[in-house]
Design an enzyme around this catalytic site. Structure first.
Site, mmCIF file in Angstrom:
data_model
loop_
_atom_site.group_PDB
_atom_site.id
_atom_site.type_symbol
_atom_site.label_atom_id
_atom_site.label_comp_id
_atom_site.label_asym_id
_atom_site.label_seq_id
_atom_site.Cartn_x
_atom_site.Cartn_y
_atom_site.Cartn_z
ATOM 1 N N ASP A 127 -21.873 35.489 28.024
ATOM 2 C CA ASP A 127 -22.153 36.112 26.723
ATOM 3 C C ASP A 127 -21.362 35.443 25.598
ATOM 4 O O ASP A 127 -21.583 35.708 24.421
ATOM 5 C CB ASP A 127 -21.808 37.611 26.799
ATOM 6 C CG ASP A 127 -22.446 38.399 25.675
ATOM 7 O OD1 ASP A 127 -23.297 37.831 24.962
ATOM 8 O OD2 ASP A 127 -22.096 39.588 25.514
ATOM 9 N N ARG A 169 -20.420 29.696 20.948
ATOM 10 C CA ARG A 169 -19.448 28.600 20.828
ATOM 11 C C ARG A 169 -19.885 27.382 21.628
ATOM 12 O O ARG A 169 -19.579 26.250 21.280
ATOM 13 C CB ARG A 169 -18.058 29.107 21.253
ATOM 14 C CG ARG A 169 -17.960 29.557 22.663
ATOM 15 C CD ARG A 169 -16.770 30.482 22.924
ATOM 16 N NE ARG A 169 -16.986 31.834 22.390
ATOM 17 C CZ ARG A 169 -16.108 32.820 22.488
ATOM 18 N NH1 ARG A 169 -14.932 32.621 23.078
ATOM 19 N NH2 ARG A 169 -16.381 34.010 21.995
ATOM 20 N N LYS A 220 -25.404 42.120 28.467
ATOM 21 C CA LYS A 220 -24.916 43.138 27.537
ATOM 22 C C LYS A 220 -25.432 44.514 27.941
ATOM 23 O O LYS A 220 -26.420 44.630 28.666
ATOM 24 C CB LYS A 220 -25.444 42.848 26.124
ATOM 25 C CG LYS A 220 -24.842 41.632 25.444
ATOM 26 C CD LYS A 220 -25.453 41.444 24.065
ATOM 27 C CE LYS A 220 -24.870 40.222 23.366
ATOM 28 N NZ LYS A 220 -23.437 40.318 23.079
HETATM 29 N N1 BES Z 1 -23.736 37.325 19.475
HETATM 30 C C1 BES Z 1 -22.571 37.906 20.002
HETATM 31 C C2 BES Z 1 -21.623 38.457 18.932
HETATM 32 C C3 BES Z 1 -22.128 39.576 18.078
HETATM 33 C C4 BES Z 1 -21.869 40.890 18.409
HETATM 34 C C5 BES Z 1 -22.808 39.327 16.904
HETATM 35 C C6 BES Z 1 -22.318 41.922 17.597
HETATM 36 C C7 BES Z 1 -23.240 40.347 16.092
HETATM 37 C C8 BES Z 1 -22.998 41.641 16.432
HETATM 38 C C9 BES Z 1 -21.799 36.876 20.816
HETATM 39 O O1 BES Z 1 -22.572 35.920 21.456
HETATM 40 C C10 BES Z 1 -21.061 37.615 21.888
HETATM 41 O O2 BES Z 1 -21.697 38.157 22.738
HETATM 42 N N2 BES Z 1 -19.738 37.615 21.805
HETATM 43 C C11 BES Z 1 -18.934 38.287 22.750
HETATM 44 C C12 BES Z 1 -17.844 37.333 23.176
HETATM 45 C C13 BES Z 1 -17.056 37.797 24.386
HETATM 46 C C14 BES Z 1 -17.941 37.782 25.616
HETATM 47 C C15 BES Z 1 -15.883 36.874 24.575
HETATM 48 C C16 BES Z 1 -18.339 39.513 22.074
HETATM 49 O O3 BES Z 1 -18.055 39.466 20.880
HETATM 50 O O4 BES Z 1 -18.226 40.523 22.735
HETATM 51 ZN ZN ZN Z 2 -24.412 35.514 20.605
HETATM 52 MN MN MN Z 3 -23.245 36.567 23.373
#
Ligand code: BES
Ligand code: ZN
Ligand code: MN
Length: 500
Positions: free
Chosen positions: A346, A350, A276
């Site tokens: 990331d 899931r 990230k």
């Molecule tokens: N933990 C994050 C989602 C998240 C983002 C929670 C902001 C709370 C606040 C999750 O694991 C993630 O990184 N999701 C990605 C998925 C993508 C890579 C398909 C996202 O939402 O960008």
């Molecule tokens: Zn996450």
């Molecule tokens: Mn993530």
């Protein structure tokens, strides 16, 4: 909580010191107990209301310092609007506002659970008290320095004046149990990831044993044996070992199928190799809010001796980049036997949930399953922080969750599942891939992935709480970063529909 809060109930009596909090309606009318208590200052209150243009609108407040004629040092009048048909969420809010109006220096407060229509019923007064306690929570265990005017008193005594103190005590006991779960969940979410890593989280769940919850911690060899390779793949880049915790509360009939709750417990989410950006990454210590909610819920159900069989399962991992981390392009075989191509490391939540939810259905054959996960940024784009996203394969369960949400104020909004979205996670190399490849419908493709791991045709709902699990706007009943969102919602779901 740094300050110890002592909450008690007593019959109506004007206090000899401290802050007095009372309620009025939008015609500035008071209940008779209140009118009697503030009679010596009634002229003053009317004058102040006029001067401040205070009309008793719901949630508005009027404050008087050292009001002549009263022994209290301060009088706070809170508007209750029409003051009729107040529901649980309204009373929680009024309690929260009352707590918020206590000056930092106040060590004694008296709250009159009284409305123009008459003294609050036991249940209403208990809701009010619940709101007071939820608002009083602060996560300040790491603050070692405070200015004098920021220091709360050693102890705070709050007396809620009611007409039937005995009945209220019983109604409040239930809410106290629920609050215990909410505050436990908030503590877990607020805790930093150097303190709260998977093993430590698992250790903290052992505290639930005191309330009668059976707690089982699955370590790496146990998870390997079960074949939870999707979950293990996420954790393999971390120095911290992954864990799955199974919590069981048997308050229902022996042999009755349980209800099941499953939580995402990513103790920190760096994104892994698909790392990230730096901005805001510190929030990812809260990526275990789903697991925190499930833990708090199990604590609440046990503490209030809910007449239900319930299981809570949480998948605890840390998602880190490292020489041993999982790579984009890797293919893993999940516990379900299905293969998954990792497109983006990331999209880890899931992977964790897929294995745990499969295991939950296979092992417990529950009546239904609800999973909670801070799963996607996309759900925040869609719904902001007001509603959690809900996906479900069962209309009845979805409807019940929506109703429980309206009642508690922890609201859910149903989102679609459909074969067209499901197709988006088909993979060239494996049975599925872990992202839809496009940002469009990102919360939906994530839900489709989880649905592919629902075994035994179990009725299932997935709550994407990325917007509600933490950093929820400062509300009347929560001023801390971790919200404890979902504990009250799911407790209500159980109470209204599944307790015998
Ligand atoms: N933990 C994050 C989602 C998240 C983002 C929670 C902001 C709370 C606040 C999750 O694991 C993630 O990184 N999701 C990605 C998925 C993508 C890579 C398909 C996202 O939402 O960008
Ligand atoms: Zn996450
Ligand atoms: Mn993530």
């Amino acid at each position: 909580m740094s300050e110890a809060l002592k909450l008690g109930f007593s019959p109506f009596a004007p206090p000899a010191k401290g802050v007095l909090v009372v309620f009025c309606d939008e015609a500035l009318r008071f209940g008779s107990a209140t009118a009697k208590a503030i009679a010596p200052a009634s002229g003053l209150v009317a004058r102040a209301a006029k001067a401040e243009r205070f009309t008793g609108k719901s949630g508005s407040t009027l404050e008087l310092a050292v009001p002549e004629g009263l022994k209290a040092d301060r009088l706070v009048v809170i508007g209750a609007g029409k003051a009729k048909g107040l529901e649980q969420k309204d009373l929680l809010k009024l309690g929260g506002i009352a707590m918020g109006k206590l000056p930092m220096s106040a060590s004694d407060a008296t709250v009159f659970a009284d409305l123009p229509g008459g003294a609050m019923k036991a249940e209403q007064a208990a809701d009010l008290a619940q709101g007071i306690v939820l608002r009083a929570y602060a996560f300040d265990r790491y603050k070692t320095k405070r200015k004098v005017d920021e220091k709360p008193p050693e102890q705070r005594t709050i007396t809620v004046c009611v007409s039937a103190a005995a009945a209220v005590g019983k109604a409040y006991a239930t809410r106290e149990a629920i609050n215990g779960g909410v505050l436990m969940a908030r503590d877990l979410v607020n805790e930093p990831a150097n303190v709260l890593y998977p093993e430590e989280f698992a250790r903290r769940t052992l505290a639930l044993k005191k309330a009668g919850v059976a707690v089982e911690v699955l370590d790496i060899p146990a998870l390997k044996k079960l074949g939870m390779n999707a979950l293990l793949g996420v954790g393999q880049g971390s120095r911290r070992e992954s864990r799955v915790v199974v919590m069981r509360w048997n308050g229902g009939k022996a042999g009755d199928a349980p209800v099941a709750f499953i939580g995402k417990g990513v103790c920190f989410d760096t994104g892994g190799i698909s790392i990230k950006g730096a901005s805001g990454m510190e929030d990812m210590k809260g990526d275990m809010a789903g697991a925190a909610c499930v833990t708090g819920l199990m604590q609440a159900l046990a503490a209030r001796k809910a007449k239900v069989n319930a299981v809570g399962l949480i998948g605890l991992v840390e998602n880190m980049p490292d020489g041993n981390a999982q790579r984009p392009g890797d293919i893993v075989t999940s516990m379900s036997g299905q293969t998954i191509e990792i497109i983006n490391t990331d999209a880890e939540g899931r992977l964790v949930l897929g294995d745990v939810i499969w295991y939950a259905a296979k092992r417990f054959k529950p009546k239904f399953m609800v999973d909670l996960a801070t799963l996607t940024g996309a759900i925040i784009v869609a719904l902001g922080q007001e509603y959690a996203g809900m996906f479900a394969n069962d209309d009845k369960l979805a409807e019940r969750l929506a109703k429980a949400g309206e009642a508690t104020g922890e609201k859910v909004w149903r989102m679609p599942l459909a074969p067209e979205y499901d197709k988006m996670i088909d993979s060239k190399f494996a049975d599925m891939k872990n992202t839809g490849g496009s940002r469009w419908g990102g919360a939906i493709t994530a839900a489709q992935f989880i649905q592919r791991h629902v075994a035994e045709k179990t009725p299932w709902a997935h709550l994407d709480i990325a917007g509600t699990g933490f950093d929820s706007r400062q509300t009347d009943i929560n001023r801390s970063w971790g919200s404890g969102w979902g504990v009250r919602l799911l407790d209500r779901l159980v109470k209204d529909y599944y307790e015998k």
